[in-house]
Enzyme design. Structure first.
Site, PDB file in Angstrom:
ATOM      1  N   ASP B   9       0.877  -1.169   0.000  1.00 33.99           N
ATOM      2  CA  ASP B   9       0.000   0.000   0.000  1.00 33.99           C
ATOM      3  C   ASP B   9       0.914   1.219   0.000  1.00 33.99           C
ATOM      4  O   ASP B   9       1.525   1.542   1.009  1.00 33.99           O
ATOM      5  CB  ASP B   9      -0.891  -0.042   1.255  1.00 33.99           C
ATOM      6  CG  ASP B   9      -1.667   1.261   1.448  1.00 33.99           C
ATOM      7  OD1 ASP B   9      -1.659   2.102   0.538  1.00 33.99           O
ATOM      8  OD2 ASP B   9      -2.277   1.411   2.528  1.00 33.99           O
ATOM      9  N   ASP B 194     -12.958   5.261   1.734  1.00 36.90           N
ATOM     10  CA  ASP B 194     -11.497   5.354   1.851  1.00 36.90           C
ATOM     11  C   ASP B 194     -11.052   6.808   1.833  1.00 36.90           C
ATOM     12  O   ASP B 194     -10.986   7.426   0.778  1.00 36.90           O
ATOM     13  CB  ASP B 194     -10.868   4.560   0.700  1.00 36.90           C
ATOM     14  CG  ASP B 194      -9.335   4.619   0.706  1.00 36.90           C
ATOM     15  OD1 ASP B 194      -8.758   5.301   1.578  1.00 36.90           O
ATOM     16  OD2 ASP B 194      -8.725   3.982  -0.156  1.00 36.90           O
TER      17      ASP B 194
END
Lengths: 172, 680
Positions: B9, B194
C-alpha cells in the site's frame, strides 16, 4: 475449475462474433437480472484472464478478446434500458449481435424521450391530462388517465413507471 | 515453491507491506517494529536517502530536502492545480521538467516523481526481504481507485524502478474489500469508504464466495486528510498574522513545525475532546525575541472547520450508490479505510449516512496492504485460482471532438476488460489527417479532463467529407492498460497507440534510472555514500515515447495550411443500414456545419476557467491540444437521439429530430431528464 484448453479458446474465438449477448452469457432471452449476473459470473469463471493465468501469447490475447465480449454482453444486459435497445436491434436483425454501449445508451435516451412525450396522439393526450391531475393532486384521476394512456401505448416504460410511482403513493 | 509476491500500500502519508501465504495474511514490520512506514524521503548532503519515520522527523530540520506526499504529485502535469497547491504547502522544490512534467529539486539534482516513489517502494521491498529472509521481485501495488491512467502508469514505473515486477495495480478500496472478505465466506454488498491523506475513494462491491465484483467506484483526487490539516494550519497561521503580524507560511521551518503540531492535534482529537497546540519558539520576531503558539482546540471547533469537507465525501458516495444501483440499506457492511477515518467526526458522519455502524474489525491503516497481498498471492500462484476479481474502469474514456468537447467512448464503471468502437468521418473535403486525442474524466469539456495522449491518423483515401469511415477503438485490458487504435474501414490502414503519459518517463529514462541505481542509495552504510551517483542534469535523454509524438508533431508544419482552413472531423454514428439514416445524414451535413460557429463561443466561455493552464501551454504539444487543429465532430444525433430505427409516424420523426438539433446546439443541456420526474 479446469483451465481452458487452447483448442477450446480457438473454437470460441471463431464463434464469439456470431453469438448474441444472451448466448455469450448462456442465459435465455427472458432471463431476469439475477440470472444475468450469475451467467456473467459463471462465464467469467471460465474465461476471465485472471482465471487462466497460465496461458501465454496468442492464446492469451484470444482469451482477452473473449473476455471483452463477455463484459460487453454483461454491460448491455444488466442495464434494463440498454437491454431494451439491444432486444429491439436483435428483433429487427438477428445477425446484429453486437451493440456499442454508447449506441445502446443513445437509443435508450431516444426511447426515453419518445416515451416522455408519448408516441401516439391519444397516448399524449391522456398523459398530459394525467400530468394536469398530478399538478392538482387528483391522484385517482391521474391513475385513470395514465391507464388510458397505457392502453394506447402499452409498452411505454415511462408511463408505466409513472403509474407505479403513483400507485406507490397513498391517494390524497 | 512459487515465487513470493508481496502487497504494497503506497500511501500519500504512510506505506505498508504485507504478505499472504499458507492461508494467512501478515503485515510486515520495519526495522523499528512499526507496521506502517512514513512515505517520506529525506536527502542528505551526500545525496543519500533516509526513508520513513526518521525522514519524517527530518522535515523540521531540513524541509527543503525532505519530500513528503509525493503521491499527490505523481503522474501530474506541471500546470495542474494540484501542483500549484503543493507548491504553496510543501517546502521542497517542485520544478518543471521536460514536456510539462514535474521534477523535485533537491540541491543541484532533479528527480522525477516515479523515482521518489520508487525510493519508498524499495524501502518496502527491503522491509519484506528482511522479514522473509529471501529476495522479493513481484508485487501488487495499490492506487486510489480514482487515479487516472497517467498516475497509474507513473506508479507502475515507480515499481519497475524499485526493482519490482508489478503484477497488478489494485484499487485501494477493492484491496480493502478483498481483505475484509478473505476467508469469511461472505455473500454481501459492501461499501468501502477510503479517506486517505490525499484522496477520497468510495467503492461499492459485491462479495460472493469466489468472486469479488466491483459495482461502482467514485472519488475525489483533491480531498484527503491533508486538506483537514490545511484547514487548521490556515486557522492558526491567520491568527498568528493577526496577533503577531508574522506570516508563518513564509518560513519553511515554522510551517513544518506547525504542520507537525496540527497533525498531532488532529490525532489527539480522535481520543480527547480537547487538545493543546503548543509550539514554543516557532519563529523569531523582528525584535529578535522568539514567538510561541499556545492554543487549545476542541472537537466542536475542529468539526466546524472541516464539516464541508466531510459533506463533500457524501456527495461522492451518493454518486457511487446510484451508479451501483443500490441504496444504503442494501449494504451488508461499511468498511473504513485510511488514517483519516479514525477521526470521530468522520466515523459519526459515516454512521449517519450509511445508517449502520462501520466494521470495527478492520484496521484502516493495514487493510489495503493486506488486500494487495491476497491479490498478489492469487495472481502469482500456479494453482487454479480460488477467487478472482471483476473490476470496473473508474473514469470515463473520451475522445476529443469539435468545439472543445470530449465524447464518451467507454463510460466510467464499465466492467473491464472491454473494447468499444466508434465510427468517425472526415469533416473537410480531401482531408488528409485526423488527430485522435484521448481524455479521461467526467466532463464534456475536453480541457476539464486529463489528456492521456494523442496521435495523428492518416493514409486513408482522399475523399469528400463524410465519405471516409474511421473506426476508433478503445480497449482496456485486464491489467488496466489503455489502448487506442484507429482503422480506416475501406483500406484497413491502421494506427494505434498504447497510451503513454506525455509528461511521464520514457522506457529509456526508466532504464537509465535503473542502470544508474539512482534510487538505490538508502543510508545504511558509508559505502553507499561513497558511490552515490553523480547528480543527473535535468536535460536527460529524450524519451522515445516523446519521439513518437514529436514525429507526429513534425508533420504539423506541413499541415498548417490545411489546418488553418479549420479542417474538422466529424463523428458519424455508424449507419445501421437504415436508408432513412443515410438521408438524414445528408440533411444533417449543413446544419452540422452551421453548428460549428455556435460551438466556438462555448469554448471561449470556458476559457477563463482554464486561462492559467493555457498560459503555460507554450510548447507545441500542448498548443496542439489547446487549439482545435484537427477536430472531430460529435456524432449526428449525439444527444442520444437518432432518427434511424424509428418506428413512429413521420411527424414523430420530425419532432424528435428537431429536438435532437436543439439539444445538439446546447451541449450540456442534453441528456438531462425532463424535470417532471421529480415532480411526482
Amino acid at each position: 475449475m479446469p483451465a481452458l484448453a487452447p483448442a477450446e479458446i480457438k473454437a470460441l474465438i471463431k464463434l464469439i462474433d456470431e453469438l448474441d449477448y444472451y448466448q455469450i452469457l448462456e442465459v435465455s432471452r427472458d432471463a431476469p437480472a439475477s440470472a444475468i449476473k450469475s451467467g456473467y459470473y459463471a462465464v467469467s469463471r471460465r474465461y476471465h484472464p485472471d482465471a487462466n493465468r497460465a496461458l501465454r501469447g496468442e492464446v492469451r490475447r484470444n482469451l482477452e478478446h473473449v473476455a471483452k465480449r463477455v463484459t460487453e454482453a454483461y454491460s448491455v444486459l444488466r442495464d434494463a434500458r440498454r437491454r431494451l435497445a439491444y432486444d429491439g436491434q436483435l428483433t429487427k436483425d438477428r445477425q446484429a449481435v453486437r451493440i456499442q454501449l454508447a449506441e445502446a445508451d443513445s437509443q435508450a435516451e431516444k426511447k426515453a424521450l419518445e416515451d416522455h412525450l408519448g408516441t401516439t396522439p391519444n397516448g399524449r393526450r391522456f398523459f398530459s391530462l394525467a400530468r394536469a391531475d398530478i399538478d392538482r393532486n387528483h391522484l385517482d384521476s391521474a391513475i385513470r388517465n395514465l391507464q388510458m394512456a397505457l392502453t394506447y401505448e402499452p409498452s411505454n416504460q415511462f408511463f408505466k413507471q409513472k403509474l407505479r410511482d403513483l400507485k406507490g403513493h397513498p391517494s390524497g | 515453491m512459487a515465487e513470493i509476491a508481496i502487497g504494497i500500500d503506497l500511501g500519500t502519508s504512510n506505506s505498508c507491506v504485507s504478505i499472504a501465504r499458507g492461508g494467512t495474511v501478515e503485515v510486515l514490520a520495519n526495522a523499528y517494529g512499526e507496521h506502517i512506514t512514513a512515505s517520506v524521503v529525506a536527502f542528505d548532503e551526500e545525496g543519500c536517502v533516509t526513508v520513513g519515520n526518521a525522514a519524517k522527523a527530518n522535515v523540521i530540520h531540513d524541509p527543503v530536502n525532505t519530500v513528503s506526499s509525493a503521491k499527490r504529485l505523481i503522474g501530474r502535469y506541471f500546470f495542474s492545480e494540484e501542483v500549484k497547491k503543493a507548491q504553496a504547502v510543501y517546502s521542497y522544490g517542485i520544478v518543471e521538467g521536460p514536456d510539462h512534467s514535474l521534477r523535485i529539486q533537491i540541491r543541484d539534482e532533479q528527480l522525477s516523481l516515479p523515482e521518489i516513489s520508487a525510493i519508498v517502494l524499495r524501502e518496502m521491498k527491503t522491509i519484506a526481504e528482511e522479514q522473509l529472509g529471501q529476495e522479493v521481485h513481484k508485487a501488487v501495488i495499490t492506487v486510489p481507485a480514482y487515479f487516472n491512467d497517467n498516475q497509474r502508469q507513473a506508479t507502475k514505473d515507480a515499481g519497475r524502478i524499485a526493482g519490482l515486477e508489478v503484477l497488478r495495480l489494485l484499487n485501494e478500496p477493492t484491496a480493502a474489500a478483498l481483505a475484509y472478505g478473505f476467508g469469511r465466506g461472505l455473500s454481501q454488498r459492501v461499501a468501502v469508504y477510503d479517506l486517505g491523506g490525499g484522496t477520497f475513494d468510495i467503492s461499492v462491491l459485491e462479495i460472493g464466495k469466489d468472486i469479488f465484483e466491483v459495482l461502482s467506484t467514485c472519488g475525489d483526487t483533491y480531498l484527503g486528510g491533508d486538506d483537514f490539516d490545511d484547514r487548521l494550519i490556515d486557522l492558526i497561521a491567520d491568527e498568528f498574522v493577526a496577533g503577531e503580524g508574522i506570516n508563518l507560511r513564509n518560513d519553511p521551518f515554522a510551517l513544518e513545525k506547525l504542520k507537525v503540531a496540527v497533525e498531532t492535534a488532529k490525532k489527539g482529537l480522535s481520543i480527547e475532546d480537547q487538545v493543546e497546540i503548543r509550539i514554543p519558539d516557532i519563529v523569531t520576531g523582528p525584535d529578535g525575541q522568539p514567538r510561541s503558539i499556545e492554543r487549545s482546540i476542541g472537537r466542536p471547533e475542529y468539526f466546524a472547520l472541516v464539516t464541508d469537507l466531510v459533506q463533500r465525501t457524501f456527495k461522492v458516495c451518493d454518486e457511487a450508490l446510484q451508479q451501483a444501483n443500490v441504496i444504503a440499506q442494501d449494504l451488508g457492511g461499511v468498511i473504513l479505510v485510511g488514517g483519516s477515518t479514525r477521526l470521530p467526526v468522520i466515523r459519526d458522519a459515516v454512521r449517519d449516512y450509511f445508517q449502520q455502524e462501520p466494521k470495527a474489525d478492520v484496521d484502516p491503516d493495514e487493510v489495503v496492504a493486506m488486500g494487495a497481498a491476497i491479490h498478489a498471492a492469487s495472481l502469482s500462484s500456479t494453482d487454479q485460482q480460488d477467487s478472482f476479481l471483476l473490476d470496473v474502469t473508474p473514469l470515463s474514456l473520451r475522445i476529443g471532438v469539435a468545439g472543445g468537447l470530449a465524447e464518451t467512448v467507454i463510460e466510467r464503471n464499465t466492467p473491464v476488460p472491454i473494447e468499444q468502437t466508434r465510427t468517425f468521418t472526415t469533416y473537410q473535403d480531401f482531408q488528409e489527417t485526423v488527430k485522435i486525442r484521448v481524455f479521461q474524466g467526467e466532463s464534456r469539456q475536453a480541457e476539464e479532463n486529463e489528456m492521456l495522449g494523442q496521435f495523428e491518423f492518416s493514409g486513408f483515401k482522399k475523399a469528400r467529407r463524410g465519405e471516409v469511415r474511421i473506426d476508433v477503438t478503445f480497449e482496456i485490458n485486464s491489467d488496466g492498460i489503455v489502448n487506442v487504435t484507429a482503422c480506416d474501414q475501406e483500406t484497413g490502414q491502421q494506427a494505434s497507440t498504447q497510451i503513454t503519459l506525455s509528461s511521464g518517463l520514457s522506457e529509456e529514462e526508466i532504464s537509465q534510472i535503473i542502470d544508474d541505481g539512482r534510487t538505490e542509495r538508502v543510508r545504511t552504510s558509508d559505502a553507499t555514500a561513497a558511490d552515490s551517483p553523480a547528480p543527473v542534469a535535468a536535460s536527460s535523454p529524450a524519451p522515445p515515447a516523446e519521439e513518437e509524438l514529436s514525429e507526429d508533431l513534425e508533420l504539423l508544419p506541413d499541415q498548417e495550411d490545411l489546418l488553418e482552413e479549420a479542417p474538422d472531423l466529424e463523428i458519424d454514428e455508424e449507419d445501421y443500414s437504415s436508408p432513412l439514416a443515410a438521408e438524414a445524414e445528408e440533411e444533417d451535413a449543413d446544419p452540422n456545419a452551421a453548428t460549428q460557429p455556435e460551438l466556438e463561443p462555448l469554448a471561449v466561455d470556458s476559457a477563463p476557467e482554464i486561462a492559467a493552464e493555457v498560459e503555460l501551454e507554450t510548447d507545441d504539444l500542448r498548443a496542439t491540444a489547446a487549439e482545435n487543429l484537427q477536430e472531430i465532430q460529435p456524432p449526428v444525433g449525439d444527444s442520444g437521439i437518432q432518427i434511424d430505427d424509428m418506428d413512429g409516424s413521420p411527424d414523430d420523426e420530425l419532432e424528435v429530430q428537431t429536438g435532437a438539433e436543439s439539444l445538439f446546439d446546447t451541449p450540456g443541456a442534453d441528456l438531462s431528464q425532463p424535470d417532471d420526474e421529480s415532480e411526482l
